[in-house]
Each structure stands twice: as C-alpha cells, then as structure tokens.
Design a protein around this motif. Structure first.
Motif, PDB file in Angstrom:
ATOM      1  N   UNK A   1       5.408   1.826   7.945  1.00 28.89           N
ATOM      2  CA  UNK A   1       6.400   1.066   7.185  1.00 28.89           C
ATOM      3  C   UNK A   1       6.171  -0.435   7.261  1.00 28.89           C
ATOM      4  N   UNK A   2       5.847  -0.945   8.455  1.00 28.60           N
ATOM      5  CA  UNK A   2       5.808  -2.389   8.653  1.00 28.60           C
ATOM      6  C   UNK A   2       4.401  -2.986   8.610  1.00 28.60           C
ATOM      7  N   UNK A   3       3.378  -2.161   8.688  1.00 28.30           N
ATOM      8  CA  UNK A   3       2.012  -2.679   8.693  1.00 28.30           C
ATOM      9  C   UNK A   3       1.238  -2.214   7.468  1.00 28.30           C
ATOM     10  N   UNK A   4       1.075  -0.902   7.346  1.00 28.22           N
ATOM     11  CA  UNK A   4       0.203  -0.378   6.296  1.00 28.22           C
ATOM     12  C   UNK A   4       0.814  -0.514   4.901  1.00 28.22           C
ATOM     13  N   UNK A   5       2.081  -0.152   4.760  1.00 29.23           N
ATOM     14  CA  UNK A   5       2.697  -0.200   3.432  1.00 29.23           C
ATOM     15  C   UNK A   5       2.733  -1.614   2.852  1.00 29.23           C
ATOM     16  N   UNK A   6       3.162  -2.646   3.610  1.00 30.14           N
ATOM     17  CA  UNK A   6       3.158  -3.994   3.027  1.00 30.14           C
ATOM     18  C   UNK A   6       1.756  -4.501   2.690  1.00 30.14           C
ATOM     19  N   UNK A   7       0.769  -4.204   3.537  1.00 29.98           N
ATOM     20  CA  UNK A   7      -0.578  -4.711   3.301  1.00 29.98           C
ATOM     21  C   UNK A   7      -1.292  -3.946   2.182  1.00 29.98           C
ATOM     22  N   UNK A   8      -0.835  -2.734   1.923  1.00 29.35           N
ATOM     23  CA  UNK A   8      -1.422  -1.939   0.845  1.00 29.35           C
ATOM     24  C   UNK A   8      -0.600  -2.025  -0.433  1.00 29.35           C
ATOM     25  N   UNK A   9       0.293  -3.017  -0.523  1.00 29.03           N
ATOM     26  CA  UNK A   9       1.181  -3.117  -1.680  1.00 29.03           C
ATOM     27  C   UNK A   9       0.439  -3.270  -3.009  1.00 29.03           C
ATOM     28  N   UNK A  10      -0.673  -4.018  -3.080  1.00 32.71           N
ATOM     29  CA  UNK A  10      -1.410  -4.039  -4.356  1.00 32.71           C
ATOM     30  C   UNK A  10      -1.892  -2.651  -4.779  1.00 32.71           C
TER      31      UNK A  10
END
Length: 256
Positions: A163-172
């Motif tokens: 939720x806090x690492x992978x999802x935000x960084x993979x938003x594109x």
C-alpha cells in the motif's frame, strides 16, 4: 489527422441527412440539440450510459483488486513458481475472443447469471488480467528492494509495503492499466450483446447505440449524436489519466 474525424462527428450531430451527404465537412445550418435529445430518448441512451458506467467502474475496481496483489507477489518473488505463473498470465494473450464465446455462454447459463450485468462485471476482469498483471509486474520490478527493507524496519506488514511503497511508486503503471482497460471495458460489445441481450434495463451503451439505425431510413445525424455521447466518457478518462500514462512511457524509455 485525428481532428478531422472528431470534427466530422461533431458537425454531423447537428445536421440532417441531406446536409451530411451534400457537404460532409460543412458547418450545420443550426446548432439545435434536438438530435441529442432524440438519441437519448429513442434508444434510452441515458440508461445505457449508466449501465456502462456501472459495469466499467465495477470491473475496473475488481481488476485492480486482483491484478495489483498478483503483480506484487510475482515481482517480489525470485522463485521458479513466480516465473511460471507469469508465463501462465502471458498465455492469456493466445486465447482469441471468439474461441471463448461458447464456454463463456455455457458458464453464464450454468451459473444462473445469464442476462445479468453481474456476469459481465465478473467476466471483464478475467479478460483483462493477462495484460494488467504483465504491465504491473514490470513496473514493480523496477522498485528498489531497499525501499521494502526500509519499510520492514519501520514495522510495515506485507500489505503495508504494497500500500505505502509499491502502489504509489507504480502509479504510472496503474494509470496505464486503468486507461487501457477502461477503453476495452467501455467499448466491449460482443459479450454484452450475447450475455445481456437487448434488455433496455441492463444493456450497455455499445449494444444500445446500433438500435438508432432503422431499415426504413436511418437518421445519421441522430446516430452521430449518439456516438458523440458515447465518446464523452472516453475523453474524460483520457484527460484525467493521460499525464500518468505519459509518465509511464517516459520512465520506460529512460530505463531502456
């Protein structure tokens, strides 16, 4: 070049058949919205748009809920099982649409969900999983493992890391998946026609739009007006997600 078809659709939505055939690219004689009103009420497009929005939104949410955790698990794992699972998702590209039509029809009949929107909501994510998982897996593999290690040190759980690492960084990548699947779900016609059928209470916009045609004489101005109405949600979705998708394309080019 894309502006020419869009211009043609817009001006034709305000023209009569005679005006369309006499001067296809000419300006209309009036800007009366009567043909939009006729399209809405003649084929109940307002209800069809609502059905399409419900089906598309629900299918997109379900797709993300399934694809993001699956891609997260495959991207983090270095085992042969993860590589094999990624290849299994890749095999989904080999199944043509028409080949799955009969099994899908039988499945809907045996499950008691024939002639329901619910079956389409469950079916569309299944068709979108191969592309969604492959795209998201590639994005998540570019995230440095040190980011997860730092989150673990701070006490983050596996779900917290996602939720806090992978999802935000993979938003594109998520935005890319959303846009591509939105276009596919919104424009889906074959399965909606077979499973839902002509029921006005449940049919989607792509099934309702052809009913504006008439063997006695089609009003192409009304038909074009209905087509313009179906393009508006696509334009809104592209406007909202295009920047994220451009970031995905640029970041992918830089990595290459």
């Amino acid at each position: 070049m894309l502006t020419v078809p869009l211009y043609y659709f817009l001006v034709s939505a305000f023209k009569t058949n005679d005006e369309i055939f006499a001067d296809p690219l000419g300006l209309p004689s009036s800007l009366s919205p009567a043909r939009f009103s006729t399209a809405l009420h003649g084929a109940r497009l307002e209800l069809a748009v609502a059905n399409s929005a419900l089906v598309t939104f629900s299918a997109l949410v379900l797709t993300l809920c399934l694809a993001v955790p699956a891609a997260f698990a495959i991207a983090r794992s270095r085992s042969r099982w993860a590589a094999a699972m990624e290849r299994v998702f890749g095999l989904g590209f080999l199944v043509p649409t028409f080949a799955a039509l009969l099994p899908t029809f039988l499945m809907s009949a045996y499950s008691g969900l024939f002639h329901t929107r619910l079956f389409i909501v469950l079916l569309l994510p299944a068709t979108a999983m191969p592309l969604s998982v492959i795209i998201l897996t590639q994005f998540m593999r570019t995230i440095p493992p040190e980011m997860e290690e730092a989150a673990r040190i701070d006490g983050a759980t596996t779900f917290g890391v996602l939720r806090h690492v992978y999802a935000p960084m993979a938003m594109p990548g998520i935005a890319t998946v959303l846009l591509l699947n939105f276009l596919n779900f919104w424009n889906e016609y074959l399965y909606s026609l077979i499973i839902i059928g002509p029921d006005q209470a449940q049919r989607t916009i792509q099934v309702a739009l052809p009913t504006l045609r008439s063997t006695a004489g089609t009003d192409y101005g009304v038909l074009t007006a209905g087509t313009v109405l179906t393009l508006i949600p696509v334009w809104i979705a592209y406007t909202l997600l295009q920047r994220r998708m451009q970031q995905a394309l640029v970041s992918g080019a830089v990595k290459l």
